[in-house]
Design an enzyme around this catalytic site. Structure first.
Site, short mmCIF file in Angstrom:
data_model
loop_
_atom_site.label_atom_id
_atom_site.label_comp_id
_atom_site.label_asym_id
_atom_site.label_seq_id
_atom_site.Cartn_x
_atom_site.Cartn_y
_atom_site.Cartn_z
N HIS A 1 0.82 -1.21 0.00
CA HIS A 1 0.00 0.00 0.00
C HIS A 1 0.85 1.27 0.00
O HIS A 1 0.36 2.36 0.24
CB HIS A 1 -0.99 -0.02 1.15
CG HIS A 1 -2.27 -0.72 0.76
ND1 HIS A 1 -2.42 -1.34 -0.44
CD2 HIS A 1 -3.45 -0.87 1.39
CE1 HIS A 1 -3.63 -1.85 -0.54
NE2 HIS A 1 -4.29 -1.58 0.57
N ASP B 1 -6.13 5.20 9.76
CA ASP B 1 -7.53 5.37 9.36
C ASP B 1 -8.06 4.13 8.65
O ASP B 1 -9.22 3.79 8.73
CB ASP B 1 -7.67 6.56 8.40
CG ASP B 1 -7.44 7.88 9.10
OD1 ASP B 1 -7.57 7.93 10.33
OD2 ASP B 1 -7.10 8.85 8.40
N GLU C 1 -9.36 14.60 14.04
CA GLU C 1 -8.77 14.87 12.72
C GLU C 1 -9.42 16.15 12.17
O GLU C 1 -10.20 16.81 12.86
CB GLU C 1 -9.00 13.68 11.76
CG GLU C 1 -8.18 12.46 12.12
CD GLU C 1 -8.02 11.45 10.99
OE1 GLU C 1 -8.57 11.66 9.89
OE2 GLU C 1 -7.34 10.43 11.23
P1 FAD Z 1 4.19 -1.93 2.19
O1 FAD Z 1 3.74 -0.87 1.28
O2 FAD Z 1 4.08 -3.31 1.70
O3 FAD Z 1 5.63 -1.66 2.74
C1 FAD Z 1 6.03 -0.37 3.14
C2 FAD Z 1 7.52 -0.34 3.49
O4 FAD Z 1 7.75 -1.11 4.65
C3 FAD Z 1 8.42 -0.92 2.42
O5 FAD Z 1 9.63 -0.27 2.42
C4 FAD Z 1 8.58 -2.36 2.86
O6 FAD Z 1 9.77 -2.94 2.36
C5 FAD Z 1 8.59 -2.21 4.36
N1 FAD Z 1 8.03 -3.36 5.06
C6 FAD Z 1 6.87 -3.99 4.83
N2 FAD Z 1 6.69 -4.97 5.71
C7 FAD Z 1 7.76 -4.96 6.53
C8 FAD Z 1 8.17 -5.73 7.64
N3 FAD Z 1 7.45 -6.73 8.11
N4 FAD Z 1 9.35 -5.42 8.23
C9 FAD Z 1 10.12 -4.40 7.77
N5 FAD Z 1 9.79 -3.66 6.72
C10 FAD Z 1 8.62 -3.93 6.11
N6 FAD Z 1 -0.69 5.38 6.90
C11 FAD Z 1 -0.91 5.90 8.11
O7 FAD Z 1 0.01 6.09 8.89
N7 FAD Z 1 -2.18 6.26 8.49
C12 FAD Z 1 -3.26 6.03 7.71
O8 FAD Z 1 -4.37 6.34 8.09
C13 FAD Z 1 -3.04 5.45 6.42
N8 FAD Z 1 -4.07 5.18 5.61
C14 FAD Z 1 -3.85 4.61 4.41
C15 FAD Z 1 -4.94 4.33 3.58
C16 FAD Z 1 -4.74 3.74 2.36
C17 FAD Z 1 -5.93 3.45 1.49
C18 FAD Z 1 -3.43 3.46 1.92
C19 FAD Z 1 -3.19 2.87 0.58
C20 FAD Z 1 -2.34 3.74 2.72
C21 FAD Z 1 -2.54 4.32 3.97
N9 FAD Z 1 -1.48 4.61 4.83
C22 FAD Z 1 -1.72 5.14 6.06
C23 FAD Z 1 -0.09 4.39 4.41
C24 FAD Z 1 0.47 3.08 4.96
O9 FAD Z 1 0.79 3.23 6.31
C25 FAD Z 1 1.73 2.72 4.20
O10 FAD Z 1 1.39 2.43 2.89
C26 FAD Z 1 2.48 1.59 4.84
O11 FAD Z 1 3.59 1.32 4.04
C27 FAD Z 1 1.70 0.32 5.11
O12 FAD Z 1 1.36 -0.37 3.98
P2 FAD Z 1 1.77 -1.91 3.77
O13 FAD Z 1 1.52 -2.70 4.98
O14 FAD Z 1 1.09 -2.30 2.54
O15 FAD Z 1 3.33 -1.81 3.57
#
Ligand code: FAD
Length: 541
Positions: A115, A183, A299
């Protein structure tokens, strides 16, 4: 289904590679200029890897590669050589150790839900670890709840691959819940802890990274390390907000508290930015964790769309009030909305309204423009999911997302309103999507962690969360660049949240005083610069 690599003959590999090329070239979304040169890649070159158990868990079929080379942003596509579908933590250790000890180390990126919006979870020509694959192999121990009831101390041990929605559901079964959320709950624990994990609870409970007791991390050398503020603390603080640079989080111990049952969810409208921020700041000044009269969530958002007061993330306002709200937006151009929540349960059922009334005394919203909902706790926390379903049904979930998230010091928030909201956003009339604006307290963050925030007691988070079609993202991207440039020109020291920079110089500026420590931690925990190359901090070419 996990596919195995045929390793018997060169020709079978060649055949697979050709079919991969053919199937890949046919797909418009995958960029072809960075297709993996499989036989040049250390992932494949090394016979030792082929002798390891994990070879059967590596995939390079079209579906695996396509998923690993895309993310929510849908603007960056980096093709990995392979994707690991781990069935154990040991698989991840083995892979990282192998890369680390290789004469030509390859890069590795953990992918949670993907994400991210700028390729942060990708690894060009390296290996992406599909963390979600672990979920099916935890033997019922993906999320476990423990604690000492007599001391009111509870926690959950959760796999880094788990989604926050699953953590919430599992803990609610014990009448408990984490205190700090995002969120949107369909994000992984490892992914948000690598950034910060912010939402309306942050002003009072801190970001999610402030609510972790302990972690198991596999470092860039392939070592499995348990860390906490007491044990291996350097790694603990490095990893939290560490953008995946120091290790892969495979377990986190998350703080829990008794869960409330219901939520009073209130919005109030303002036509004056300075009054709006003054009221927000006054509300977040009550922020003690045990302070009963404090809000649980705050917020703020901008209303600029003259067609509807709703946005993709939530349907809130009564239909009968839409036209008078739209009239306000038409009259003032921008209407500012404070959104707050106060949790309650059977014990506080009779006092919650009174407490809210007291909190609202002295606020200066537009008379007659407050709106209230009373919903269950889980529906409140999971409120963005209905927005996702709506966008999915309109085909707008998988479009590009040139989102921009910033932290702005309080001392410059008024300038930000004039320079960015009024002079850029309003004038260009790009009003689709959500613009969030809300303050946080610095003392709820821990400066020893890698996350970067402005150096003021109160700072604002600004989120430009656009919803657009496939063809419009470059216009928005241009606007994002103009916003950053205008802030720079005006001396507004913004910090990007979920940062995206192209040069080492930019990263240095981003980290400021923390840059040296960040570099030292990298040298210690990932000396070969293997992990999370998609962040482009140490692998930015
Ligand atoms: P990824 O996108 O898969 O990874 C993000 C980063 O973390 C990459 O660098 C990856 O290599 C690393 N990573 C992933 N897993 C691990 C692990 N286990 N150990 C170490 N590194 C790791 N953020 C907020 O703070 N508040 C919000 O309200 C919020 N709302 C969102 C709503 C939507 C619809 C979207 C798309 C994103 C939102 N985000 C929000 C952003 C979100 O926090 C980031 O995208 C975050 O990266 C989490 O997504 P993910 O779990 O898919 O991680």
């Amino acid at each position: 289904m996990v596919e195995t690599f045929p390793i018997t003959t060169y020709f079978m590999l060649l055949l697979l590679f050709i079919s991969f090329l053919v199937s890949t070239l046919g797909k418009p979304k995958l960029s072809t200029n960075c297709l993996p040169s499989k036989f040049q890649n250390p992932v494949y070159q090394n016979r030792k890897l082929q002798n390891l158990d994990i070879i059967s868990k590596l995939r390079d079929d079209h579906d695996a590669i396509k998923l690993a080379s895309s993310d929510y942003g849908n603007m960056v596509h980096e093709i990995p050589a392979s994707v690991l579908y781990p069935t154990s933590i040991n698989d991840i250790e083995t892979l990282i150790k192998f890369a680390h000890n290789n004469s030509a180390p390859f890069t590795i990126a953990a992918r949670g839900q993907g994400h991210s919006v700028r390729g942060q979870a990708m690894a060009r020509n390296g290996v992406v670890v599909n963390m979600r694959s672990l979920k099916n192999h935890r033997n019922g121990f993906g999320i476990t709840v423990s604690g000492t009831p007599s001391m009111g101390f509870f926690y959950a041990d959760v796999g880094g691959e788990q989604l926050w929605i699953d953590v919430l559901n599992a803990t609610l079964e014990h009448g408990l819940a984490p205190v700090s959320f995002t969120d949107y709950l369909y994000l992984t624990v490892g992914g948000t802890l690598s950034n910060a994990g912010i939402s309306g609870q942050t002003f009072r409970y801190g970001p999610q990274i402030s609510n972790v007791y302990e972690m198991d991390v596999i470092t860039g050398e392939g070592d499995f390390v348990t860390c906490s503020p007491e044990k291996n603390r350097k790694l603990f603080y490095a990893v939290l907000g560490g953008l995946g640079q120091f290790g892969i989080i495979v377990r986190a111990r998350i703080a829990l508290e008794p869960a409330p049952k219901r939520v009073k969810w209130v919005r109030m409208l303002y036509n004056d930015f300075s009054v709006f921020t003054k009221d927000q700041e006054s509300l977040i000044s009550l922020n003690g964790r045990k302070q009963k009269n404090a809000l649980n969530y705050l917020e703020g958002l901008l209303l600029m769309d003259k067609g509807t007061p709703e946005n993709w993330r939530s349907t809130f306002f009564p239909l009968s009030d839409h036209s008078r709200i739209i009239s306000l937006v038409t009259k003032y151009g921008i209407i500012y909305c404070i959104e707050v929540a106060k949790y309650y349960d059977d014990h506080t059922l009779n006092s919650v309204d009174k407490e809210l009334q007291v909190l609202f005394e002295g606020l200066s919203f537009i008379p007659g423009f407050t709106f209230e909902k009373d919903i269950s706790y889980i529906d409140f926390l999971n409120r963005v999911q209905s927005g996702e379903q709506k966008l999915q049904s309109q085909g707008l979930w998988d479009t590009p997302h040139p989102w921009l998230n910033l932290f702005v010091p309080k001392s410059h928030i008024s300038d930000f309103n004039s320079i960015v909201f009024k002079d850029i956003v309003l004038k260009r009339n790009i009003t689709t999507g959500v613009v969030l604006v809300y303050p946080m307290n610095r003392n709820k963050w821990d400066d020893r962690m890698s996350a970067v925030i402005p150096d003021e007691d109160v700072f604002y988070t600004i989120g430009f969360l656009h919803t657009i079609g496939f063809n419009d993202w470059e216009t928005i991207d241009l606007q994002n660049k103009d916003i950053l440039q205008s802030c720079y020109n005006a001396g507004i020291e913004v910090k990007q949240y979920l940062p995206n920079y192209k040069t080492m110089e930019d990263w240095k500026n981003h980290f400021g005083m923390k840059w040296r420590t960040f570099q030292e931690r990298k040298a210690q925990f990932d000396p070969k610069m293997i992990l999370s190359p998609g962040q482009r901090i140490f692998n930015n070419n």
